[in-house]
Design a protein around this motif. Structure first.
Motif, PDB file in Angstrom:
ATOM      1  N   GLN A 186      -5.214   4.660   1.871  1.00  0.00           N
ATOM      2  CA  GLN A 186      -4.108   4.697   1.076  1.00  0.00           C
ATOM      3  C   GLN A 186      -4.269   5.039  -0.392  1.00  0.00           C
ATOM      4  N   GLU A 187      -3.359   5.821  -1.025  1.00  0.00           N
ATOM      5  CA  GLU A 187      -3.332   6.170  -2.310  1.00  0.00           C
ATOM      6  C   GLU A 187      -3.519   5.095  -3.267  1.00  0.00           C
ATOM      7  N   ARG A 190       0.754  -1.088   0.119  1.00  0.00           N
ATOM      8  CA  ARG A 190      -0.055  -0.068   0.084  1.00  0.00           C
ATOM      9  C   ARG A 190       0.879   1.072  -0.013  1.00  0.00           C
ATOM     10  N   ASP A 224       1.124   5.474   0.486  1.00  0.00           N
ATOM     11  CA  ASP A 224       0.485   6.581   1.031  1.00  0.00           C
ATOM     12  C   ASP A 224       1.048   7.942   0.684  1.00  0.00           C
ATOM     13  N   GLY A 263      -1.762   9.238   7.026  1.00  0.00           N
ATOM     14  CA  GLY A 263      -3.257   8.594   7.079  1.00  0.00           C
ATOM     15  C   GLY A 263      -3.393   7.581   8.130  1.00  0.00           C
ATOM     16  N   ARG A 289      -1.113   3.685  12.120  1.00  0.00           N
ATOM     17  CA  ARG A 289       0.226   3.298  11.173  1.00  0.00           C
ATOM     18  C   ARG A 289       1.459   4.279  12.036  1.00  0.00           C
TER      19      ARG A 289
END
Length: 607
Positions: A196-197, A186, A188, A424, A429
Motif C-alpha cells: 500500500q502507498e 491503508r 492504495d 495491489g 484484496r
C-alpha cells in the motif's frame, strides 16, 4: 481535518417526491436487488467533533465544478493530526516478541541477578520511549487535493498522495486494536504493487471510517471535476460535466449492450450524478452456516500439519534459550518413528482433524463476510479476530473470476474475485465472495459486476488427446523408473503400484480438463475457462484488453493448436485460452479487436 470541503448542495430531485423539501433524501436505488439493505444514515449530532468538515457530503449533494481562476485562492489545508494516543499501548506489546530473545539472553547471561533485571527493564523502557517518539513525530494532513504523511525528528520525510489517485482504502482491526477501539487504515493508489502507498496504524474506529469515506468520495469527486475540465465525465457514460449519468446495473459499465435478449436486460439502470454519494446497499452477507464449505477449497485443510511443523520449528529455534537440548527433540522423533502404530495413530488423528481445524481457521478469516455497494465502491468486510474492510472502485472493475475446486464443484459451491485495474495484492484484496453455493455466487456477482457468459465454444479434439497425455504419461514414466529401481531394492514396488494407480486416475482427470476448456465473446465481453482441480472462468470487458500473445510450443505446432493470451491491465495481467485451433485462435482475437489483427491476417483488405 478541515481540508476536504463539502461540495455545494444541489436542489432536491423533483422526480423523487413533489412534496419533499431540499433536505429530503433521494429515492431508494432502483437497482437494489433482493439482498439490498438499509441506507446509511447521517452520523448526526453525536459524531466525533471536527470530523464532519472533511466527511462526504449529505445524501443528495453532488460534486460541482472545481473553482478556477484567481478567486479560487490557495489550496485549503486542514490541521496536522496525530494517531490516537492509545496506540502507545499497542507498540510495546507488538515489539515484545522481537525483544523476548535478547531480554532472555540478558537474564541468562546475568544469572538472573538484580543487574540483569535492571538492564532488561531498561530495554523495555527504551522500547516505550521509542514508541512515544514515533507517535509524536508522525502527523497526517490534507492540503488541497493531496494527503500528506509527515515524519519529522532530525530529518523530515513527507509522503504525498494525490486524492484523485486513491483507488482503495482498507480498514483492518487486529485483536489488540479492537480491544482499544483502534484500526489500521491503508491507502492504495495502484502504484506500489502489492504494497500500500500509505498507512495510518492507530487511528480510532470512528476516525478510520470517516476518513475512509471522505478520501474515497473526494477522490471520485476530484477525478470527476478534472475530467469535467476536459469536457468528459469520469464515470460510466458520456455527457457534460456534472450531468446525470446512466449506469447499467447488470452488464459491465461502459460496454455496448449485447445483441438479443440478455440475462441482465431486466435489471433497471441506475441514474446518479458524478461524484454523488449514493445510499449504501448490502449486496450479500454470507450466512455463518456456509462457513462449513470453507475446507472444500483445500487452502485450510493442511492446518493441523502446519501447527505440528510450527511447533517443531519453535522447539529447534527456542530450545537453546529454554535449555531444551535439540537431541531430545530428535530422539523423540526417532522414538515415534520406531513405533509405527503410534505414528500411524498420530497421522490418523491429524487427518481427522483436517476438516475441523480447517473450518475453524477458515471461519476466523472469513467470519461475517459482507459485500456492500457504497458511493461507487464495492466494499468487502470479513474476519473474526482481525476485521478487515477492502474497498474496490467500481469504475476500475474490468470483470471477475469464478473459481471452483474439484471438491467445490462436487458440492456446488464457488468463490469469486474482482478483476480491477491497478489493484495491489489482487489475490487477497480482490476477493468478492468466499465459498458459497454457486447459484448464489452468480446472483451476487451479476448484481455487483455483471452476469457470467455461457455457451463457451469447445476446443478441437486434439486438445483432449493433449490433456490425456499430460495427465497419464508422466505417471507411466515414474512407474517404469520405479520398476527398474525395484529390481535392486524390492520395497520400491509399492511406488510402482502407486504410480500406476495415479496413471489410471489421470484418465478421468484429463477428460475433465478438456471439458473445462472453453472461450467465447459476446456483448463487449470475453470469457475463457480452464482447469480441473482448480477450474477458473474469467469474464472481462473487451475494453480491458491491451494486447494479445499467440503462443505455440513445438508440440502445439505439430498438433495444430496454440494458446491465445489476452493481455489485461488488471488482475493477473493475462488470461489464456489453452489449446485452441490455429484458425480458431486467430479468429477469436480478431473478433474481440478486429482493427488490431487486420494487418496480420492474410485476407485483410489492402490499406
Amino acid at each position: 481535518m478541515t481540508g476536504l470541503p463539502d461540495p455545494p448542495d444541489r436542489p432536491g430531485d423533483p422526480s423523487a417526491d413533489p412534496h419533499a423539501g431540499p433536505s429530503a433524501d433521494p429515492p431508494a436505488d432502483p437497482s437494489a436487488g433482493p439482498h439490498a439493505g438499509p441506507s446509511r444514515e447521517d452520523p448526526g449530532p453525536h459524531a466525533a467533533p471536527g470530523l464532519r468538515a472533511y466527511g462526504p457530503p449529505p445524501v443528495g449533494a453532488s460534486a460541482g465544478p472545481a473553482p478556477a481562476g484567481p478567486s479560487a485562492g490557495p489550496p485549503l489545508a486542514g490541521p496536522s493530526l496525530r494517531l490516537s494516543p492509545r496506540v502507545l499501548l499497542t507498540e510495546p506489546i507488538r515489539t515484545l516478541p522481537s525483544l523476548l530473545l535478547p531480554l532472555t539472553g540478558v537474564l541468562f547471561l546475568g544469572g538472573f541477578s538484580s543487574g540483569s533485571f535492571g538492564w532488561a527493564a531498561f530495554g523495555l523502557v527504551g522500547s516505550v520511549l521509542y514508541a512515544v517518539v514515533r507517535w509524536a513525530t508522525f502527523t497526517y494532513q490534507v492540503i488541497g487535493d493531496r494527503l500528506e504523511l509527515t515524519r519529522a525528528l532530525i530529518g523530515r520525510s513527507v509522503r504525498t498522495i494525490p486524492l484523485e489517485r486513491i483507488r482503495g482504502v482498507d480498514v483492518s482491526s487486529p485483536p489488540l486494536h479492537r480491544l482499544l477501539g483502534l484500526a489500521v487504515l491503508r491507502i492504495d493508489t495502484g502504484a506500489g504493487g502489492s504494497k500500500q502507498e500509505g498507512e495510518l496504524d492507530g487511528v480510532t474506529l470512528v476516525e478510520a471510517e470517516r476518513l475512509k469515506a471522505a478520501l474515497l468520495w473526494h477522490a471520485r469527486a476530484r477525478a470527476a471535476r478534472r475530467a469535467g475540465a476536459r469536457g468528459t465525465v469520469a464515470a460510466h457514460g458520456d455527457g457534460p460535466p456534472g450531468a446525470a449519468v446512466t449506469v447499467p446495473a447488470g452488464p459491465f459499465p461502459g460496454t455496448p449492450e449485447p445483441a438479443g435478449p440478455s440475462p441482465a436486460a431486466a435489471v433497471p439502470p441506475v441514474r446518479h450524478r458524478t461524484g454523488e454519494t449514493l445510499p449504501e446497499r448490502v449486496l450479500f452477507v454470507v450466512p455463518r452456516r456456509w462457513l462449513a464449505y470453507g475446507p472444500l477449497s483445500g487452502s485450510y485443510l493442511l492446518t493441523p500439519f502446519a501447527f505440528v511443523a510450527g511447533a517443531a520449528g519453535l522447539a529447534f529455534q527456542w530450545g537453546s534459550e529454554l535449555r531444551i537440548d535439540g537431541r531430545i527433540v530428535v530422539g523423540a522423533g526417532e522414538w515415534l518413528w520406531g513405533h509405527p502404530l503410534l505414528l500411524g495413530g498420530a497421522l490418523v488423528v491429524l487427518v481427522l482433524a483436517m476438516p475441523v481445524l480447517g473450518a475453524a481457521m477458515y471461519a476466523v478469516f472469513n467470519w461475517d463476510f459482507t459485500l456492500r455497494a457504497r458511493d461507487g465502491y464495492l466494499v468487502a468486510e470479513r474476519g473474526l479476530l482481525t476485521r478487515r474492510s477492502v474497498s474496490l472502485e467500481r469504475r476500475r472493475v474490468r470483470g471477475f473470476e469464478l473459481v471452483e475446486g474439484l471438491a467445490e464443484r462436487w458440492a456446488g459451491v464457488a468463490r469469486a474475485w474482482a478483476i480491477v485495474t491497478g489493484l495491489g495484492d489482487s489475490g487477497t484484496r480482490g476477493q468478492l465472495l468466499s465459498v458459497i453455493p454457486r447459484r448464489a455466487a452468480l446472483d451476487v456477482v451479476r448484481e455487483a459486476v455483471g452476469p457470467i457468459l455461457t455457451g463457451l465454444r469447445p476446443h478441437p479434439p486434439v486438445a483432449r488427446r493433449r490433456r490425456l497425455f499430460r495427465a497419464v504419461f508422466p505417471w507411466l514414466v515414474a512407474a517404469a523408473c520405479a520398476a527398474v529401481a525395484a529390481r535392486s531394492w524390492p520395497p520400491l514396488w509399492w511406488a510402482v503400484a502407486a504410480a500406476l494407480v495415479l496413471a489410471v486416475l489421470g484418465v478421468p482427470l484429463g477428460l475433465d480438463r478438456y471439458r473445462s476448456l472453453g472461450h467465447t465473446h459476446e456483448g463487449g465481453r470475453l470469457s475463457v475457462r480452464s482447469g480441473s482441480l482448480r477450474r477458473s472462468q474469467v469474464v472481462i470487458e473487451e475494453r480491458a484488453v491491451v494486447g494479445w500473445t499467440l503462443r505455440q510450443t513445438w508440440f502445439q505446432r505439430r498438433a495444430g493448436v496454440l494458446t491465445v493470451v489476452a493481455g489485461v491491465g488488471a488482475g493477473s495481467g493475462g488470461y489464456a485460452a489453452i489449446d485452441v485451433g490455429e484458425a480458431q485462435g486467430v479468429a477469436f482475437a480478431a473478433e474481440v479487436t478486429p482493427a488490431w489483427l487486420a494487418p496480420f491476417t492474410e485476407d485483410a483488405p489492402p490499406s
